[in-house]
Scaffold this motif. Structure first.
Motif, short mmCIF file in Angstrom:
data_model
loop_
_atom_site.label_atom_id
_atom_site.label_comp_id
_atom_site.label_asym_id
_atom_site.label_seq_id
_atom_site.Cartn_x
_atom_site.Cartn_y
_atom_site.Cartn_z
N VAL A 75 1.37 15.71 -8.09
CA VAL A 75 0.05 16.33 -8.09
C VAL A 75 -0.70 15.95 -6.81
CG1 VAL A 75 -2.19 16.38 -9.26
CG2 VAL A 75 -0.09 16.57 -10.59
N ALA A 76 -0.64 14.68 -6.44
CA ALA A 76 -1.31 14.23 -5.22
C ALA A 76 -0.71 14.89 -3.99
CB ALA A 76 -1.22 12.70 -5.11
N ALA A 77 0.59 15.02 -3.94
CA ALA A 77 1.25 15.64 -2.78
C ALA A 77 0.85 17.10 -2.64
CB ALA A 77 2.76 15.51 -2.89
N THR A 78 0.75 17.82 -3.77
CA THR A 78 0.38 19.24 -3.69
C THR A 78 -1.07 19.42 -3.29
OG1 THR A 78 -0.16 19.30 -6.05
CG2 THR A 78 2.07 19.96 -5.40
N ARG A 79 -1.88 18.39 -3.45
CA ARG A 79 -3.29 18.48 -3.09
C ARG A 79 -3.58 17.83 -1.74
NH1 ARG A 79 -6.06 17.84 -9.03
NH2 ARG A 79 -4.98 19.66 -9.86
N GLY A 80 -2.52 17.48 -1.01
CA GLY A 80 -2.68 16.94 0.33
C GLY A 80 -3.12 15.49 0.39
N ARG A 81 -2.94 14.76 -0.67
CA ARG A 81 -3.32 13.35 -0.72
C ARG A 81 -2.06 12.50 -0.52
NH1 ARG A 81 -7.79 15.24 -1.86
NH2 ARG A 81 -9.29 15.06 -3.50
N GLY A 82 -1.62 12.43 0.74
CA GLY A 82 -0.36 11.78 1.07
C GLY A 82 -0.31 10.30 0.73
N LEU A 83 -1.39 9.56 1.02
CA LEU A 83 -1.38 8.13 0.75
C LEU A 83 -1.28 7.85 -0.75
CD1 LEU A 83 -1.55 5.23 1.77
CD2 LEU A 83 -4.04 5.42 1.66
N LEU A 84 -2.05 8.59 -1.54
CA LEU A 84 -1.98 8.42 -3.00
C LEU A 84 -0.59 8.78 -3.51
CD1 LEU A 84 -3.29 7.80 -5.72
CD2 LEU A 84 -4.07 10.19 -5.79
N ALA A 85 -0.01 9.84 -2.97
CA ALA A 85 1.35 10.24 -3.38
C ALA A 85 2.34 9.12 -3.05
CB ALA A 85 1.75 11.54 -2.70
N PHE A 86 2.22 8.56 -1.85
CA PHE A 86 3.12 7.48 -1.43
C PHE A 86 2.97 6.27 -2.34
CE2 PHE A 86 3.99 3.70 1.15
CZ PHE A 86 5.31 3.95 1.48
N LEU A 87 1.74 5.88 -2.66
CA LEU A 87 1.51 4.73 -3.54
C LEU A 87 2.06 4.98 -4.93
CD1 LEU A 87 -2.10 3.70 -2.44
CD2 LEU A 87 0.05 2.52 -1.93
N CYS A 88 1.87 6.19 -5.44
CA CYS A 88 2.40 6.53 -6.77
C CYS A 88 3.93 6.51 -6.77
CB CYS A 88 1.88 7.89 -7.23
SG CYS A 88 0.12 7.86 -7.61
N CYS A 89 4.53 6.97 -5.68
CA CYS A 89 6.00 6.90 -5.58
C CYS A 89 6.46 5.45 -5.63
CB CYS A 89 6.47 7.56 -4.29
SG CYS A 89 6.31 9.34 -4.26
N GLY A 90 5.76 4.58 -4.94
CA GLY A 90 6.10 3.16 -4.98
C GLY A 90 5.97 2.59 -6.37
N PHE A 91 4.93 2.98 -7.08
CA PHE A 91 4.75 2.51 -8.45
C PHE A 91 5.85 3.04 -9.36
CE2 PHE A 91 2.84 2.70 -12.72
CZ PHE A 91 2.63 1.34 -12.90
N ALA A 92 6.29 4.29 -9.11
CA ALA A 92 7.38 4.87 -9.92
C ALA A 92 8.65 4.04 -9.75
CB ALA A 92 7.63 6.32 -9.51
N VAL A 93 8.92 3.60 -8.53
CA VAL A 93 10.10 2.77 -8.28
C VAL A 93 9.95 1.41 -8.96
CG1 VAL A 93 11.46 1.61 -6.50
CG2 VAL A 93 10.67 3.94 -6.14
N LEU A 94 8.74 0.85 -8.93
CA LEU A 94 8.51 -0.43 -9.59
C LEU A 94 8.66 -0.32 -11.11
CD1 LEU A 94 5.49 -1.84 -7.56
CD2 LEU A 94 7.89 -2.59 -7.47
N ALA A 95 8.27 0.81 -11.66
CA ALA A 95 8.38 1.00 -13.11
C ALA A 95 9.84 1.11 -13.54
CB ALA A 95 7.61 2.23 -13.56
N LYS A 96 10.63 1.84 -12.77
CA LYS A 96 12.05 2.02 -13.08
C LYS A 96 12.74 2.43 -11.79
CE LYS A 96 14.99 3.64 -16.69
NZ LYS A 96 15.55 2.39 -17.07
#
Length: 189
Positions: A75-96
């Motif tokens: 959702v963040a990537a589609t709205r042009g919020r690259g930093l938030l998308a990157f941080l969420c991707c990092g959290f996804a990796v930390l979760a699993k």
């Protein structure tokens, strides 16, 4: 368990995550389809047995957290919020650890870096990819057998040149068959 050892608290947290994930599915679907269809996508997600199974088991909480972070990244990537998308991707990796897929999805789906993957050359290769997949191995074997009287190998300059020739011939065959409407219809992405 979340919030101590209480299974009820774990179930409440899982249910909350599931509802948030449903809302994120709707937000992501709104970028692709109309409001009614996005609401339908959310309903299917919320009631589908594969998604609801994670709510029932406390041990599946990491999958739900990964899904939440991945959906939020998209959702963040589609709205042009690259930093938030990157941080969420990092959290996804930390979760699993399977959350690494979030990075790829964010790039392909909405991040500005993904524009190069939507270019005309790669789209053309995408259209001929199935035929290319079907013909590359037989063409390589046939050319090595006819020209060198051997099996495919790249252990020297001449076999490497024949392999290069087989790549060109395979792409040519796939492009030619892609020009025929049956292949274009069958393999269109």
């Amino acid at each position: 368990h979340t919030l101590g050892r209480s299974p009820q608290a774990t179930r409440v947290v899982n249910l909350g995550l599931h509802l948030v994930n449903g809302l994120l599915v709707r937000a992501l679907a709104l970028t692709l389809v109309s409001g009614g269809a996005a609401l339908f996508a959310m309903a299917v997600f919320l009631w589908h047995p594969l998604a609801t199974e994670a709510v029932a088991y406390g041990a599946m909480q990491s999958e739900m957290l990964m899904a939440c972070a991945t959906l939020l990244a998209l959702v963040a990537a589609t709205r042009g919020r690259g930093l938030l998308a990157f941080l969420c991707c990092g959290f996804a990796v930390l979760a699993k650890d399977a959350g690494i897929v979030a990075f790829l999805l964010a790039i392909f789906y909405g991040a500005p870096e993904g524009a190069r993957y939507r270019g005309p050359v790669l789209r053309w290769f995408g259209q001929i990819s199935y035929c290319l997949y079907l013909v590359h191995q037989p063409v390589n074997g046939l050319l090595h057998g006819l020209l060198l009287n051997t099996v495919p190998d790249v252990n020297g300059t001449i076999p490497l040149a024949v392999t290069g020739l087989s790549v060109g011939v395979s792409v040519g065959i796939a492009a030619l068959s892609g020009a025929i409407t049956l292949w274009m219809w069958w393999t269109a992405p």
